[in-house]
Design a protein around this motif. Structure first.
Motif, short mmCIF file in Angstrom:
data_model
loop_
_atom_site.label_atom_id
_atom_site.label_comp_id
_atom_site.label_asym_id
_atom_site.label_seq_id
_atom_site.Cartn_x
_atom_site.Cartn_y
_atom_site.Cartn_z
N ASP A 72 -1.87 70.69 28.85
CA ASP A 72 -0.55 70.69 30.48
C ASP A 72 -1.57 71.22 31.04
OD1 ASP A 72 0.62 68.41 28.91
OD2 ASP A 72 2.33 70.13 28.10
N LYS A 79 4.32 70.27 36.65
CA LYS A 79 3.69 69.90 35.35
C LYS A 79 2.64 68.81 36.01
CE LYS A 79 2.71 67.59 31.15
NZ LYS A 79 4.00 66.39 30.03
N THR A 82 -1.53 65.46 31.68
CA THR A 82 -1.96 65.99 30.20
C THR A 82 -2.57 65.29 29.80
OG1 THR A 82 0.82 65.72 29.81
CG2 THR A 82 -0.62 65.81 27.93
#
Length: 175
Positions: A72, A79, A82
């Motif tokens: 990640d 975030k 990924t």
């Protein structure tokens, strides 16, 4: 009219990006620009890119610890993607969801290119025991340095003699 982006180049020692040490990342003139801090190996470990003032700019963390097959990526603690390893047979192919970045390369040769649709984001080439990392957009530098650390990690931990032999002995026959 879109502002013209200037490509930046960094040289970083191979196997140092994924080592459990602090790594200073310098520009072409040898001036320290960033600090890479962290380690791999235990659950919850991560690597972060800091500017020289000590601000965390980007972080990468393994999210599937058992196989370290996913990482990640975070920018300013949010975030942003990924990364999955897709097809490690003839070439190494990775995809970073949300960012829509495709990474194509060869861990045996230490050569990678990163694209967002048709726009090149980064390239990595090996020169002796150094990686030459060319990043097209300055705003992507911290994320690209995190990505380079993951690629270095995979190259050092998952490229085995068996993989090398398999690639050398791949013969395709068409009848």
């Amino acid at each position: 009219m879109k502002e013209v982006e200037i490509m930046v180049t960094y040289y970083i020692q191979k196997q140092l990006l994924s080592a459990n040490v602090r790594t200073t990342i310098k520009d072409n003139a040898g001036k320290p620009e960033f600090l890479l801090v962290g380690r791999w190996g235990l659950k919850g470990d991560s690597l972060s890119v800091y500017d020289m003032a000590g601000e965390a700019l980007a972080t990468v963390k393994p999210n599937n610890f058992a196989f370290s097959s996913q990482f990640d990526f975070f920018v300013h603690h949010q975030k942003v993607g990924t990364m999955n390893r897709l097809f490690p047979i003839l070439k190494d192919i990775y995809y970073i969801r949300w960012l829509k970045w495709l990474v194509v390369g060869d861990s045996l040769e230490g050569v990678y290119e990163v694209y967002h649709i048709h726009q090149k984001k980064m390239s990595i080439t090996t020169i002796g025991n150094l990686y030459k990392i060319e990043i097209m957009d300055q705003e992507d530098i911290p994320l690209c340095l995190c990505l380079a650390s993951v690629l270095d990690y995979w190259a050092n931990h998952y490229v085995s003699k068996k993989t090398i032999d398999e690639r050398k002995n791949l013969n395709f026959e068409f009848s």
